[in-house]
Design an enzyme around this catalytic site. Sequence first.
Site, PDB file in Angstrom:
ATOM      1  N   LYS A  94       0.844  -1.277   0.362  1.00 31.49           N
ATOM      2  CA  LYS A  94       0.169   0.022  -0.017  1.00 31.49           C
ATOM      3  C   LYS A  94       0.929   1.009   0.010  1.00 31.49           C
ATOM      4  O   LYS A  94       0.871   2.049   0.813  1.00 31.49           O
ATOM      5  CB  LYS A  94      -0.729   0.096   1.108  1.00 31.49           C
TER       6      LYS A  94
HETATM    7  P1  OMP Z   1      -8.297 -11.550   6.029  1.00 27.14           P
HETATM    8  O1  OMP Z   1      -9.634 -10.379   6.280  1.00 27.14           O
HETATM    9  O2  OMP Z   1      -7.543 -12.010   7.178  1.00 27.14           O
HETATM   10  O3  OMP Z   1      -8.763 -12.517   4.963  1.00 27.14           O
HETATM   11  O4  OMP Z   1      -7.163 -10.772   5.432  1.00 27.14           O
HETATM   12  C1  OMP Z   1      -7.522  -9.539   4.326  1.00 27.14           C
HETATM   13  C2  OMP Z   1      -5.925  -8.909   3.942  1.00 27.14           C
HETATM   14  O5  OMP Z   1      -6.713  -8.059   3.231  1.00 27.14           O
HETATM   15  C3  OMP Z   1      -5.243  -8.269   4.839  1.00 27.14           C
HETATM   16  O6  OMP Z   1      -3.751  -8.369   4.519  1.00 27.14           O
HETATM   17  C4  OMP Z   1      -5.827  -6.782   4.792  1.00 27.14           C
HETATM   18  O7  OMP Z   1      -5.206  -5.976   4.752  1.00 27.14           O
HETATM   19  C5  OMP Z   1      -5.970  -6.586   3.706  1.00 27.14           C
HETATM   20  N1  OMP Z   1      -7.042  -5.542   2.469  1.00 27.14           N
HETATM   21  C6  OMP Z   1      -8.314  -5.698   3.840  1.00 27.14           C
HETATM   22  O8  OMP Z   1      -8.555  -6.760   3.830  1.00 27.14           O
HETATM   23  N2  OMP Z   1      -8.914  -5.315   2.739  1.00 27.14           N
HETATM   24  C7  OMP Z   1      -9.150  -3.901   1.886  1.00 27.14           C
HETATM   25  O9  OMP Z   1      -9.545  -2.791   1.478  1.00 27.14           O
HETATM   26  C8  OMP Z   1      -7.450  -4.190   1.162  1.00 27.14           C
HETATM   27  C9  OMP Z   1      -6.528  -5.275   1.709  1.00 27.14           C
HETATM   28  C10 OMP Z   1      -5.658  -5.524   0.890  1.00 27.14           C
HETATM   29  O10 OMP Z   1      -4.998  -4.354  -0.112  1.00 27.14           O
HETATM   30  O11 OMP Z   1      -4.697  -6.703   0.264  1.00 27.14           O
END
Ligand code: OMP
Length: 274
Positions: A94
Site C-alpha cells: 500500500k
Molecule cells: P483477512 O481478512 O484475514 O482475509 O485479510 C485481508 C487482507 O487483505 C489483509 O492483508 C488486509 O490488509 C488486506 N486488505 C483488506 O483487508 N482490505 C482492503 O480493502 C485491502 C486489502 C489489501 O490491499 O489487500
Amino acid sequence: MKFTEKLISASRANNSLVCVGLDSDLKKLPDCLKNLDDPVSEFNSGIISSTSSHVCAYKLNLAFYEALGKRGWDILEKTLAQIPENIITIADAKRGDIGNTSDLYARAFFETFNFDAITVNPFLGYDSVQPFLEYKDKGIFILTLTSNPGSRDYQYLEIEGKPLYMKTVEKILKWNVNENCGLVVGATHPDELSEIRFKADKLPLLIPGIGAQGGDLEATIKSGCNRHGELALINLSRAVIYASNKEDYAEKAGLAALDYKNKINNIREPFFKL
Ligand code: OMP
C-alpha cells in the site's frame, strides 16, 4: 509476459481464483513452531507446500514482516523463494509517495524483491503512482474501495456527481496506458463491486474481505469476475492460514484453500458458463 497474461495463466493452471494472504503473525502461530529459530519461515513454508496447487497467487502483507525488524526482510526473501515460479506474488505494501520516493518503493518491490505485483495507495495522485506504472510487466493494484468500515469516511464522498471510488476508477483507466493496472475492491461492497467491474471490464480485481471480514462469496464472484469468469483474485488470509493452530496447520490450510477454490468454481462455472 504482461502481468494480466501471467495472472490468467496461473489461474487456469490451477483452475483457481484463490489468492492466499501470507499474513503470518508470530503471535498466532501454532505452539509446535514456537521454539524454532525461524518459526514464521517454517509456517509459511508449510502453508505454501500445502496450498500451492489450489491458488493462483500469494499476497504478502508487508506489515507482518516489517513488525519483525530486519529478520522480517529475510523471512520475506526466504518465503518468496519457496513460491513456485508460475504463481503470482503480490507485495501488499500500500505504498505511494512523492514521485522520487515512489520510484524507490517501486525499485524495492519490483527489482530488489522481484514481486510480480504491488498494492498502491492513490491518495497522492498520478505522480505518486507513475513510477510503479513504468514497470510494464508488473501488476499495480490500486486501492479503489477498501473493505474496512472506514472506507465510508472518504471513499463515498461525492465529487462532480460521482462517489470518489468511481472517480478513482476513471483515473485508473486513464493511467492504464501500459495495461498493468488492477483495482483493489473489498468484498464487503458487492453492489459497488458490480458497478466497478462494469466500468473496468478488462482490469484484474484484487478482492479481500471474504472469510474473517464476512464478505458474501457468491455475490463477490458473480459481481467481481469479468464476463469470462476470470480476472478476480479472491484473497483469503486468516480463513486459510489459521485453519488450525495445531501440528496439522499446513494440512488444514491446504484443505481450506481447496474448499474455497471448489466453492468459487461451483459458483463461477455455471454462472459464467465456463
Ligand atoms: P483477512 O481478512 O484475514 O482475509 O485479510 C485481508 C487482507 O487483505 C489483509 O492483508 C488486509 O490488509 C488486506 N486488505 C483488506 O483487508 N482490505 C482492503 O480493502 C485491502 C486489502 C489489501 O490491499 O489487500
